[in-house]
Enzyme design. Sequence first.
Site, PDB file in Angstrom:
ATOM      1  N   ALA A  50       0.835  -1.209   0.000  1.00  0.00           N
ATOM      2  CA  ALA A  50       0.000   0.000   0.000  1.00  0.00           C
ATOM      3  C   ALA A  50       0.870   1.260   0.000  1.00  0.00           C
ATOM      4  CB  ALA A  50      -0.943  -0.004   1.202  1.00  0.00           C
ATOM      5  N   GLY A  95       2.017   1.640  -3.499  1.00  0.00           N
ATOM      6  CA  GLY A  95       0.824   1.841  -4.322  1.00  0.00           C
ATOM      7  C   GLY A  95       0.253   3.236  -4.190  1.00  0.00           C
ATOM      8  N   ASP A  96       0.328   3.790  -2.992  1.00  0.00           N
ATOM      9  CA  ASP A  96      -0.128   5.163  -2.759  1.00  0.00           C
ATOM     10  C   ASP A  96       0.658   6.129  -3.645  1.00  0.00           C
ATOM     11  OD1 ASP A  96      -1.463   7.361  -1.227  1.00  0.00           O
ATOM     12  OD2 ASP A  96       0.572   7.681  -0.458  1.00  0.00           O
ATOM     13  N   GLY A  97       1.960   5.949  -3.701  1.00  0.00           N
ATOM     14  CA  GLY A  97       2.794   6.816  -4.532  1.00  0.00           C
ATOM     15  C   GLY A  97       2.518   6.638  -6.015  1.00  0.00           C
TER      16      GLY A  97
END
Length: 161
Positions: free
Chosen positions: A46, A49-51
């Site tokens: 995560a 993935g956020d980036g």
Amino acid sequence: MEKSVGMTNNTENNLTLDGNHFHEYLLETMNLQKHDPRQYSPLTLAYIGDGIYDIVIRTIVLSHGNAPVNKLHKISSSFVKAQAQMNMYHAIEELLSEEEIGVYKRGRNAKSYTSAKNATITEYRCATGFEALLGYLYLMDRFDRILELIKHGFEKLDFKM
């Protein structure tokens, strides 16, 4: 001389990116070690993935032209907040493979010791699962799949800027 899948060496020390393999290209260029994405914790997936989602959204926002940074940030923030990510997940879930759903569920069910300021627990967990899925796909060098899913989500949700 081929360096690895998706990367070619046109001259002795000149690597070029071929198609979908940005992550692999980055590792090779920076002399970094590759790890199996299935071995990462869901919260680590995560995190990356956020980036990745943020850079895709910022790129989409910037494609509409130059604007004051605070306006760009406000528009981008509306797409990356937990509620919007939850909506995006629900818009794409019909397209997901069993493996992708499994990654999402691992992220959604992960025990996080933080929470979003402006989101419900359900929104936050769903967003974490969505980010874990994107992180996993990125680390698997599936940027094409990330873009396919996000594009489908934008179309299904009728997102406009």
